[in-house]
Design an enzyme around this catalytic site. Structure first.
Site, PDB file in Angstrom:
ATOM      1  N   LYS A 112       0.825  -1.213   0.000  1.00  0.00           N
ATOM      2  CA  LYS A 112       0.000   0.000   0.000  1.00  0.00           C
ATOM      3  C   LYS A 112       0.856   1.258   0.000  1.00  0.00           C
ATOM      4  CE  LYS A 112      -4.180  -1.681   2.343  1.00  0.00           C
ATOM      5  NZ  LYS A 112      -5.007  -1.499   3.549  1.00  0.00           N
ATOM      6  N   LYS A 203      -5.292 -10.162  -6.775  1.00  0.00           N
ATOM      7  CA  LYS A 203      -6.521 -10.392  -6.013  1.00  0.00           C
ATOM      8  C   LYS A 203      -7.556  -9.320  -6.346  1.00  0.00           C
ATOM      9  CE  LYS A 203      -5.996  -7.852  -1.720  1.00  0.00           C
ATOM     10  NZ  LYS A 203      -6.020  -7.756  -0.279  1.00  0.00           N
ATOM     11  N   LYS A 206     -10.599  -3.716  -3.456  1.00  0.00           N
ATOM     12  CA  LYS A 206     -11.268  -2.422  -3.489  1.00  0.00           C
ATOM     13  C   LYS A 206     -10.323  -1.337  -3.977  1.00  0.00           C
ATOM     14  CE  LYS A 206     -12.747  -3.285   0.931  1.00  0.00           C
ATOM     15  NZ  LYS A 206     -13.600  -3.342   2.133  1.00  0.00           N
TER      16      LYS A 206
HETATM   17  P1  TYM Z   1     -10.748  -5.727   4.220  1.00  0.00           P
HETATM   18  O1  TYM Z   1     -11.785  -4.727   4.540  1.00  0.00           O
HETATM   19  O2  TYM Z   1      -9.695  -5.350   3.239  1.00  0.00           O
HETATM   20  O3  TYM Z   1     -11.389  -7.065   3.703  1.00  0.00           O
HETATM   21  C1  TYM Z   1     -12.423  -7.708   4.419  1.00  0.00           C
HETATM   22  C2  TYM Z   1     -12.300  -9.208   4.298  1.00  0.00           C
HETATM   23  O4  TYM Z   1     -12.385  -9.632   2.929  1.00  0.00           O
HETATM   24  C3  TYM Z   1     -11.300 -10.510   2.637  1.00  0.00           C
HETATM   25  N1  TYM Z   1     -10.936 -10.326   1.214  1.00  0.00           N
HETATM   26  C4  TYM Z   1     -10.825 -11.318   0.321  1.00  0.00           C
HETATM   27  N2  TYM Z   1     -11.001 -12.648   0.436  1.00  0.00           N
HETATM   28  C5  TYM Z   1     -10.835 -13.391  -0.686  1.00  0.00           C
HETATM   29  N3  TYM Z   1     -10.510 -12.859  -1.897  1.00  0.00           N
HETATM   30  C6  TYM Z   1     -10.324 -11.542  -2.054  1.00  0.00           C
HETATM   31  N4  TYM Z   1     -10.025 -11.033  -3.258  1.00  0.00           N
HETATM   32  C7  TYM Z   1     -10.477 -10.691  -0.902  1.00  0.00           C
HETATM   33  N5  TYM Z   1     -10.373  -9.365  -0.706  1.00  0.00           N
HETATM   34  C8  TYM Z   1     -10.654  -9.155   0.604  1.00  0.00           C
HETATM   35  C9  TYM Z   1     -10.193 -10.074   3.584  1.00  0.00           C
HETATM   36  O5  TYM Z   1      -9.272 -11.125   3.785  1.00  0.00           O
HETATM   37  C10 TYM Z   1     -10.960  -9.732   4.833  1.00  0.00           C
HETATM   38  O6  TYM Z   1     -11.209 -10.892   5.595  1.00  0.00           O
HETATM   39  N6  TYM Z   1      -7.368  -5.794   7.810  1.00  0.00           N
HETATM   40  C11 TYM Z   1      -8.714  -6.245   7.525  1.00  0.00           C
HETATM   41  C12 TYM Z   1      -9.771  -5.579   8.377  1.00  0.00           C
HETATM   42  C13 TYM Z   1      -9.666  -5.794   9.851  1.00  0.00           C
HETATM   43  C14 TYM Z   1      -9.814  -7.027  10.536  1.00  0.00           C
HETATM   44  C15 TYM Z   1      -9.692  -6.712  11.934  1.00  0.00           C
HETATM   45  C16 TYM Z   1     -10.050  -8.339  10.135  1.00  0.00           C
HETATM   46  C17 TYM Z   1      -9.443  -4.846  10.791  1.00  0.00           C
HETATM   47  N7  TYM Z   1      -9.463  -5.380  12.030  1.00  0.00           N
HETATM   48  C18 TYM Z   1      -9.796  -7.702  12.892  1.00  0.00           C
HETATM   49  C19 TYM Z   1     -10.145  -9.322  11.123  1.00  0.00           C
HETATM   50  C20 TYM Z   1     -10.019  -9.008  12.479  1.00  0.00           C
HETATM   51  C21 TYM Z   1      -8.972  -5.908   6.081  1.00  0.00           C
HETATM   52  O7  TYM Z   1      -8.184  -5.285   5.448  1.00  0.00           O
HETATM   53  O8  TYM Z   1     -10.146  -6.243   5.593  1.00  0.00           O
END
Ligand code: TYM
Length: 341
Positions: A112, A203, A206
């Protein structure tokens, strides 16, 4: 009962198919077998430049989508991260246990920040994984004797952040006494990484994918069908699972198998000799069958903002009670003087 916690960022107008298959579908399923805490992580959303009005809207749209997918305040606890200030407080304590070099090895930060130029990235983006560790450990069941299960349903891309969380839990326990149950990642076998429809090697994301590469949960049927029909495949005609040589088709097959609850062999048999067209058409219908009711329910939930905010207040109340209890223990273990009564 075993416990789960997970979070998602409110950084887009809609969640996408990767979020849904990688994580959110499991969130819904786990609420019946686990004590579940789910949060919309708005503190994480400001680690990159953001627009306040947009963040406010996207936080509500995110919560509405989660409820529309089937999260239910009577069976789980859904809340907004900033409603529970202990998240930021524990993040500070954990940041004092994290090595600078250790934090520098986080690959998501490297990706990022490389995009913005490393020195333009905020310190918040750098410490993002530590805040995530705090999100999780704040809901740790009590440590101590007896098997305690504590899981975090996420996609494959979060594995490294989960490892850091486990390390921090163990380090805290080692220095200050048994406090946290180190959490385990709960990652689905088949849909852990959904890729970009236009760039099957990357992947679905967003922040990084083009609109043509993403399938949004709230997408209208017309554009949804078009994007699937135009998804990159290869010059062949065979619907066959082959990650190396047929990455595009393989990604579509993963989606098909997950949504249609069927096997790759079954899909191969069904489309033997018929080319990609029919396969994609059927896949589009599968996606729409799943997302159309979610889109409609989301719109209904958003129409009554007050009710939505009331539901989120309920979640904050319950989550806050757990967070305050755990934070009290942390303060004591670390050596902070209790605030007299
Ligand atoms: P975020 O908001 O980027 O994504 C949310 C969830 O979606 C999953 N994900 C995917 N899974 C499969 N294929 C994809 N292309 C794909 N893109 C996204 C992510 O693995 C995630 O599970 N850091 C976390 C947010 C967070 C969090 C937490 C998660 C903050 N605090 C505590 C668990 C526990 C994140 O970036 O999610």
């Amino acid at each position: 009962t075993p416990r789960v916690l997970s979070g998602i960022q409110p950084t887009a107008d809609s969640f996408h198919l990767g979020n849904y298959l990688g994580a959110l579908r499991q969130w819904v399923a786990l609420q019946d077998s686990h004590e579940a805490f789910y949060c919309v992580v708005d503190l994480h959303a400001i680690t990159v430049e953001h627009d306040p009005a947009l963040l406010r809207r996207r936080t509500r749209v995110s919560a509405a989508q989660l409820l529309a997918m089937g999260l239910d305040q009577d069976r789980s606890t859904l809340f907004v991260q900033s409603h529970v200030p202990e998240h930021a407080e524990l993040a500070w304590v954990l940041s004092c246990l994290t090595g600078f070099g250790e934090a520098s090895r986080m690959t998501q930060f490297k990706d990022k920040s490389a995009k913005q130029g490393a020195s333009a990235a905020s310190v918040g983006l750098f410490t993002y994984p530590i805040l995530q560790a705090a999100d999780i450990l704040l809901y740790s069941p009590e440590a101590g004797p007896g098997e305690r299960v504590f899981q975090v349903p996420v996609g494959e891309d979060q594995r490294q952040h989960l490892e850091l969380t486990r390390d921090l839990a163990q380090r805290f326990n080692h220095r200050f006494g048994e406090t946290f149950v180190p959490p385990a990642a709960y990652i689905p076998e088949t849909a852990a990484k959904i890729t970009d429809l236009q760039e099957p090697a990357a992947k679905m994301s967003k922040s990084a994918s083009s609109p043509q590469g993403i399938l949004d949960v709230l997408e209208e049927p017309g554009p949804m069908r078009k994007k699937i029909m135009r998804a990159v495949t290869d010059t062949g005609t065979e619907v066959r699972y082959d990650e190396e040589n047929k990455a595009g088709v393989t990604n579509l097959m993963r989606i098909y198998a997950a949504l249609g609850e069927t096997s790759y062999a079954d899909i191969e048999a069904r489309y033997a000799g018929s080319g990609y067209g029919q396969f994609k058409k059927d896949l589009a219908e599968l996606v729409l069958d799943t997302f159309t009711p979610i889109r409609e329910r989301t719109q209904k939930l958003l129409a009554d903002e007050e009710q939505l905010d009331r539901l989120l207040a309920q979640g904050a109340e319950r989550a806050g009670a757990v967070a305050r209890r755990n934070m009290e223990i942390v303060r004591d273990r670390v050596g902070f003087v209790g605030r007299g009564r």
